[in-house]
Design an enzyme around this catalytic site. Sequence first.
Site, PDB file in Angstrom:
ATOM      1  N   LYS A  96      12.048  77.391  -4.583  1.00  0.00           N
ATOM      2  CA  LYS A  96      13.181  77.081  -5.275  1.00  0.00           C
ATOM      3  C   LYS A  96      14.063  75.971  -5.335  1.00  0.00           C
ATOM      4  O   LYS A  96      14.805  75.927  -6.241  1.00  0.00           O
ATOM      5  CB  LYS A  96      14.034  78.650  -5.189  1.00  0.00           C
ATOM      6  CG  LYS A  96      14.287  80.119  -5.120  1.00  0.00           C
ATOM      7  CD  LYS A  96      14.121  80.806  -6.030  1.00  0.00           C
ATOM      8  CE  LYS A  96      13.738  82.609  -6.425  1.00  0.00           C
ATOM      9  NZ  LYS A  96      14.012  83.286  -7.576  1.00  0.00           N
TER      10      LYS A  96
ATOM     11  N   TYR B  69      29.138  53.938   6.308  1.00  0.00           N
ATOM     12  CA  TYR B  69      28.936  54.590   7.623  1.00  0.00           C
ATOM     13  C   TYR B  69      30.171  54.039   8.668  1.00  0.00           C
ATOM     14  O   TYR B  69      30.923  52.876   7.928  1.00  0.00           O
ATOM     15  CB  TYR B  69      27.494  54.591   8.711  1.00  0.00           C
ATOM     16  CG  TYR B  69      27.509  56.053   9.890  1.00  0.00           C
ATOM     17  CD1 TYR B  69      27.952  56.862   9.539  1.00  0.00           C
ATOM     18  CD2 TYR B  69      27.326  54.494  10.966  1.00  0.00           C
ATOM     19  CE1 TYR B  69      27.610  57.176  10.742  1.00  0.00           C
ATOM     20  CE2 TYR B  69      27.399  56.091  12.229  1.00  0.00           C
ATOM     21  CZ  TYR B  69      27.363  57.233  11.806  1.00  0.00           C
ATOM     22  OH  TYR B  69      27.697  58.039  13.175  1.00  0.00           O
TER      23      TYR B  69
HETATM   24  O1  LIG Z   1      10.544  84.387  -6.741  1.00  0.00           O
HETATM   25  C1  LIG Z   1      10.479  84.294  -7.938  1.00  0.00           C
HETATM   26  O2  LIG Z   1       9.585  84.431  -8.019  1.00  0.00           O
HETATM   27  C2  LIG Z   1      11.484  85.785  -8.449  1.00  0.00           C
HETATM   28  C3  LIG Z   1      12.014  86.750  -7.825  1.00  0.00           C
HETATM   29  O3  LIG Z   1      13.580  85.946  -7.214  1.00  0.00           O
HETATM   30  C4  LIG Z   1      11.870  87.612  -6.891  1.00  0.00           C
HETATM   31  O4  LIG Z   1      12.311  87.805  -5.522  1.00  0.00           O
HETATM   32  O5  LIG Z   1      10.532  87.855  -6.693  1.00  0.00           O
HETATM   33 MG   LIG Z   2      13.876  86.570  -5.149  1.00  0.00          MG
END
Ligand SMILES: O=C(O)C[C@H](O)C(=O)O
Ligand SMILES: [Mg+2]
Length: 473
Positions: free
Chosen positions: A163, A108
């Site tokens: 995700k 920092y």
């Molecule tokens: O998220 C998922 O399982 C897959 C995909 O991106 C979705 O929108 O169904």
């Molecule tokens: Mg999706």
Amino acid sequence: MAFNSLILRLELVHSKVNFGEVASAISRAGGDITSIDVIRPGQDSSVRDITVHVAEIAEASLIESLKSLAGIQLINVSDRTFLAHLGGKISVQPNLPIKNRDDLSRVYTPGVARVCTSIHENPKKAYSLTIKRNTVAVVTDGTAVLGLGDIGPHAAAPVMEGKAMLFKQLAGVDAFPICLDTKDTEEIIRTIKAISPIFGGINLEDISSPRCFEIETRLAEELDIPVFHDDQHGTAVVVIAGLLNALKVVGKRIENVRVVVNGIGAAGVSICKMLLAAGVSRLVPVDRDGAIIQGGTYPHPMWQWLADQPQVESQPGTLKEVIRDADVFIGVSRANLLNAADVQRMAANSIVFAMANPQPEIAPEEAIPHVRVFATGRSDYPNQINNVLVFPGIFRGALDCRARHINEPMKLAAARAIASVVSERELNEQYIIPSIFNEQVVTEVRKSVIEAAILTGTARRIPPDFRSSGGAK
Ligand SMILES: O=C(O)C[C@H](O)C(=O)O
Ligand SMILES: [Mg+2]
Ligand SMILES: NC(=O)c1ccc[n+]([C@@H]2O[C@H](COP(=O)([O-])OP(=O)(O)OC[C@H]3O[C@@H](n4cnc5c(N)ncnc54)[C@H](O)[C@@H]3O)[C@@H](O)[C@H]2O)c1
């Protein structure tokens, strides 16, 4: 059929009921006991957590039958899926500890100031001196979340966090969920551009069609980092991978098959484009009002584009009509649109990818007896065709070679790489696509994507493992 894992906390009064009676009541109601934990033992009564695997539709009757047993108090029912989400699924961790003043002045102020100045003088250094080179934004506006539709940015967060977990676990990419409270195309573009400096890539997610097309196109033009709408291209890549292998299983050629794609939204448009690029010559795109036909006029620019393609059939019809004699059905629409009789009318040795999440276009139990190859987007049936096979490896490759774009050759290379992970010897009706836990997937996708990025001139860095040999070691 969808199953859940429930944890039932029960108090048993020993003079009135024994555990055997509880176990048989659970089993009669269709539950499978997977574990038992004694929380409070006792002479007269005891408290136990019983974990039960049960079909969603049998949950309520199982709970009622336990409540009706004398000597039992049902203290709590927890759903393990909800427990896994308590407090969110990801966190930010420092890379090194700050143990003393010396460390503090290095990471920092004042030490950090010299690093800032250095990046100011040479912005490329952001890639070596900040998290940029390994960080991706997973951005949604919550308008097309799975097949649930417009559920808003707060409700979209569990998918985006999921995700981010997958990015990290499968490909070592740090991904951050960003859920925007606007549906305005210009505002979304402006916001993503404004937050982009810290990111090495942008993964657009669950943004509904047709806004998703303009948002992605504009961002790809205006930003110098890769922008990839996963529901469009991740899905198209994994569908092509699955289809290449499924066609081998049924012994048909891509140029000869008649393909029906249902749901011409984000995923459907990209799938149709990639199918045409891969050689499909008879395509029937279908949305709510039936087939989109060659020569038709449509307000949706992508539907119009499809209507102008010579490979798109000119015969109108509803889904139930056009599915007759189709070799391949690809569903990226919504749950429960087809029944056994519909898939029975397809051509012999048919291929059905029913990919709406979380519930497919046709229940697997209903379709499987009548089709040769069946796949869904779910993890609880064979052949999971899900874009999770794509986005970790594609971004790993794009980040490692600092690709400016994720272009068509990179996507096709990714599809071929995924398909190639299943060897000819292993290939069969139940195994057309590798598991997401197969470590070769990310490795192979990364390698092929980098090769394609270098060949097409979009790579801005040659990763060390590509330097001496001209290809990955
Ligand atoms: O998220 C998922 O399982 C897959 C995909 O991106 C979705 O929108 O169904
Ligand atoms: Mg999706
Ligand atoms: N398995 C995967 O990897 C994967 C990836 C992306 C999307 N999906 C699934 O595909 C579906 C669509 O996702 P999207 O991002 O393209 O959404 P989207 O909202 O952009 O598109 C959905 C399209 O389906 C159409 N549709 C709705 N009902 C229909 C019906 N009865 N008949 C025909 N078309 C109908 C809509 O008009 C729209 O054009 C969702 O269920 C999503 O979960 C799966």
